[in-house]
Design an enzyme around this catalytic site. Structure first.
Site, PDB file in Angstrom:
ATOM      1  N   ASP A 195       7.915   6.918  -8.938  1.00 13.98           N
ATOM      2  CA  ASP A 195       7.318   6.066  -7.905  1.00 13.98           C
ATOM      3  C   ASP A 195       7.265   4.601  -8.338  1.00 13.98           C
ATOM      4  OD1 ASP A 195       4.260   4.980  -6.892  1.00 13.98           O
ATOM      5  OD2 ASP A 195       5.654   5.809  -5.406  1.00 13.98           O
ATOM      6  N   GLU A 240      12.343   5.364  -7.164  1.00 11.16           N
ATOM      7  CA  GLU A 240      12.010   4.704  -5.896  1.00 11.16           C
ATOM      8  C   GLU A 240      11.914   3.213  -6.174  1.00 11.16           C
ATOM      9  OE1 GLU A 240       8.710   3.807  -2.545  1.00 11.16           O
ATOM     10  OE2 GLU A 240       8.373   3.762  -4.707  1.00 11.16           O
TER      11      GLU A 240
HETATM   12  O1  TEU Z   1       5.622   3.181  -2.499  1.00  9.21           O
HETATM   13  C1  TEU Z   1       6.098   2.158  -3.295  1.00  9.21           C
HETATM   14  C2  TEU Z   1       6.646   1.028  -2.578  1.00  9.21           C
HETATM   15  O2  TEU Z   1       7.409   0.306  -3.118  1.00  9.21           O
HETATM   16  C3  TEU Z   1       6.245   0.771  -1.227  1.00  9.21           C
HETATM   17  O3  TEU Z   1       6.512  -0.547  -0.943  1.00  9.21           O
HETATM   18  C4  TEU Z   1       7.063   1.527  -0.375  1.00  9.21           C
HETATM   19  O4  TEU Z   1       8.370   1.223  -0.642  1.00  9.21           O
HETATM   20  C5  TEU Z   1       6.816   1.164   1.009  1.00  9.21           C
HETATM   21  O5  TEU Z   1       5.587   1.508   1.316  1.00  9.21           O
HETATM   22  C6  TEU Z   1       7.881   1.806   1.779  1.00  9.21           C
HETATM   23  O6  TEU Z   1       7.638   2.649   2.654  1.00  9.21           O
HETATM   24  C7  TEU Z   1       5.151   4.223  -3.317  1.00  9.21           C
HETATM   25  C8  TEU Z   1       4.771   5.415  -2.474  1.00  9.21           C
HETATM   26  O7  TEU Z   1       5.885   5.810  -1.753  1.00  9.21           O
HETATM   27  C9  TEU Z   1       3.633   5.009  -1.566  1.00  9.21           C
HETATM   28  O8  TEU Z   1       3.241   6.098  -0.786  1.00  9.21           O
HETATM   29  C10 TEU Z   1       2.454   4.579  -2.431  1.00  9.21           C
HETATM   30  O9  TEU Z   1       1.418   4.127  -1.603  1.00  9.21           O
HETATM   31  C11 TEU Z   1       2.894   3.448  -3.360  1.00  9.21           C
HETATM   32  O10 TEU Z   1       4.059   3.809  -4.101  1.00  9.21           O
HETATM   33  C12 TEU Z   1       1.842   3.178  -4.391  1.00  9.21           C
HETATM   34  O11 TEU Z   1       1.793   4.246  -5.276  1.00  9.21           O
END
Ligand code: TEU
Ligand code: CA
Length: 615
Positions: free
Chosen positions: A219, A261
């Site tokens: 993540d 990600e």
């Molecule tokens: O999201 C990380 C992130 O980079 C977010 O900007 C994400 O790309 C954006 O919301 C896109 O939809 C991750 C998880 O996917 C998110 O659910 C968490 O809230 C976040 O990390 C913090 O841990």
């Protein structure tokens, strides 16, 4: 509700022995499923690991190869579990380690792998590490987080959750200092400058790898390290640490995957593969996702063509993860300001549909629940280069609930039956962790797995068939990608090649029927066979290949090699090619811009797919 037994359980029962299939992820169809939202086994209104076990037959039947579980660790659940308070403990509501071990065993027994989310950038402020860090600055955990005496540091770092956060610094009244957080203020960032933090994270990864997980979805990895004068994203130290993690995994845990990600532009994301494929094996391709929605709404292929053209080559052992939707908002972080305004204007007409820099709606509502458009989007997901990542509930066209907070509207309980609580739970309806959708279009009474299992024309049955077709053609996971040009901008066509497995995909992005003439001279003599019906289409000649498509229609053609000996009429074909009539039509179809471009010499015939078409 009984799930029909999978066609041939035996063929999928055993996963290849560890170490024998290191690149499984390149052929896999992934399925993101929230433990909290899939099935409640103990009637407390919250999905859990034992509920997941009960639904593994359904997932095996659907034909998915790897399950991705967002965080199910101990957490105050203020950010859907992405606020972890203990990296090696299961949240009691979801079960315990034994439940997870059994879930893993049962999934593997059905030939399905499991990757789990791992949130290394930050913890919950309820994590004992943070509690210790704030109360005992000189103690063992004093330097586990990023503390400062004021909030002026790293001013170039953007705020990600703009809806709730006004700074990436928050003052802590206990330690009387500011701590750094890229996401919510209750999610303090770990200090990766501290080698003990790095060790603790790797220990936690080992804990789950020892349990047998097949990998991790890492993540928010772009934000691990901070540096003054930078936007604190994608820093070299971050890549160094991820390479270290990869070394550990490769050394002690064969056939495990790291899917990162990194919501970044293609040029930055490819760095997460490592120049020698020594970092993460997989990375989500965030920029292509919003451009699928843009291309179809504008009925123009260019947004998709451009991003594919801007996507750099990746190491041989690497693979993109492609998706349409996930548990977050449809992010518009990687589009231009005008494109973002266009997407909001088109897909978020109600301000409640917006969240941070994105749109908090599920796939079906975004596409007005139009079957043809839903099938087109899923066909693109299953045919564009990369491994597709489905999102639970989208296989039945689940709706969303924009009246819920944050991103919860796309995280509602799975809808299994038209019965109480949609068959998700037998608890009292008011006890659900989130209400089920109950609206006339997407409510569980009408949109549920049971009704779609019994309707062979349902989206669910269609998607299962398309996954089967995809599995018969390794080119979808392993093949090259080559766009095939045409003068009709509403049609996106491309060829996937993997040895003799050559598939032509033709997609009508417009809602109206469209004609298209494709330059397929490199496949002259090949016979297109449509993959869902195995119907043969006319042999490809030297002339532009004419096709007509229904609104939002698409074709997948296997291009099967011509029989060895050239037939007479094919020879005549070739002779004609040089005649002026043909020249005109090639000009008219925009295949060539000048007659002299039409080659006279004979070599194109031999080399088949290496001559002619755009590269
Ligand atoms: O999201 C990380 C992130 O980079 C977010 O900007 C994400 O790309 C954006 O919301 C896109 O939809 C991750 C998880 O996917 C998110 O659910 C968490 O809230 C976040 O990390 C913090 O841990
Ligand atoms: Ca439960």
């Amino acid at each position: 509700m009984t799930v029909p037994a999978p066609d041939s359980p035996s063929s999928r029962s055993l996963l290849p022995a560890p170490g024998t299939d290191p690149e499984w992820y390149k052929r896999a169809v992934f399925y993101e499923v929230l433990v909290r939202g899939f099935a409640d086994s103990n009637a407390d209104g919250v999905g859990d690991l034992r509920g997941m076990i009960d639904k593994l037959d359904y997932l095996q039947w659907l034909g998915v190869d790897c399950l991705w579980l967002p965080p199910f660790f101990a957490s105050p659940l203020r950010d859907g579990g992405y606020d972890v308070s203990d990296y090696t403990a299961v949240l009691p509501e979801f079960g315990d380690i034994e439940d997870f071990r059994e879930f893993l065993t049962e999934a593997h027994a059905r030939g399905m792998r499991v990757i789990i989310d791992f949130v290394m950038n930050h913890t919950s402020d309820q994590h004992p590490w943070f509690q210790a860090s704030r109360s005992d600055p000189d103690g063992d955990y004093g330097d586990f987080y990023v503390w400062a005496d004021d909030d002026t540091g790293y001013p170039d770092a953007r705020i990600i959750f703009v809806d709730t956060e006004s700074s990436n610094w928050t003052f802590d009244p206990v330690r009387k200092q500011y701590f750094w957080h890229r996401f919510f203020s209750h999610q303090p960032d770990l200090n990766f400058e501290n080698p003990r933090v790095q060790e603790a994270i790797i220990d936690a990864l080992r804990f789950w790898l020892d349990l047998g997980v097949d990998g991790f979805r890492l993540d928010a990895v772009p934000y691990l390290f901070e540096e003054e004068g930078t936007n604190c994203e994608n820093l070299p130290r971050t890549h160094e640490f991820l390479k270290q993690v990869r070394k550990v995994v490769d050394a002690d845990y064969p056939d495990r995957v790291l899917l990162c990600e990194a919501n970044q532009w293609p040029a930055d994301v490819v760095e997460y593969f490592g120049e020698n494929g020594d970092e993460c094996q997989m990375a989500f391709h965030f920029p292509v996702m919003p451009r699928l929605f843009m291309g179809v709404r504008r009925e123009q292929r260019f947004p998709i063509s451009e991003i594919m053209a801007q996507t750099p080559a990746i190491p041989d052992n690497a693979q993109w993860g492609i998706f349409l939707r996930n548990h977050d908002e449809l992010t518009l972080e990687m589009v231009t300001d005008e494109e973002r305004d266009y997407m909001w204007a088109e897909y978020a007409k109600d301000p409640r549909m917006k969240a941070n820099i994105g749109i908090r709606r599920r796939l079906a509502p975004l596409l007005d629940n139009d079957t043809n458009t839903l099938e087109l989007f899923n066909a693109l997901l299953l045919s564009l280069p990369g491994s597709p990542v489905l999102y639970y509930g989208d296989e039945i066209g689940m709706g969303d609930n924009i009246w819920l907070g944050d991103r919860d509207g796309v995280r509602t309980p799975m809808q299994w039956t038209p019965d109480r609580n949609g068959g998700f739970s037998t608890a009292d309806p008011q006890r659900m962790y989130l209400p089920l959708n109950q609206d006339p279009v997407y409510g569980y009474q009408v949109t549920n797995v049971e009704s779609q299992l019994r309707n062979t024309n349902s989206l669910l049955q269609w998607l299962r068939r398309m996954i089967q077709v995809r599995n018969e053609h390794p080119t979808f996971g392993l093949g090259s990608f080559e766009e095939v040009g045409s003068r009709n901008p509403t049609v996106l066509s491309f060829v996937r090649k993997f040895g003799d497995d050559v598939v032509l995909c033709v997609n009508n992005l417009s809602r109206f029927p469209q004609p298209v003439e494709l330059d397929l001279r490199q496949f002259e003599g090949y016979t297109p066979i449509e993959l869902t019906g195995r119907v043969e289409f006319p042999v490809i000649g030297v002339l532009p290949y004419m096709l007509t498509l229904a609104g939002h229609g698409f074709y997948w053609f296997e291009l099967s090699k011509p029989a060895a000996e050239a037939t007479t009429d094919e020879h005549e074909d070739w002779e004609i090619a040089t005649s002026s009539a043909v020249a005109d039509s090639l000009l008219a179809a925009g295949v060539v811009s000048a007659p002299e471009e039409i080659q006279g010499d004979s070599d194109t015939r031999e080399h088949g797919d290496s001559a002619g078409g755009p590269r």
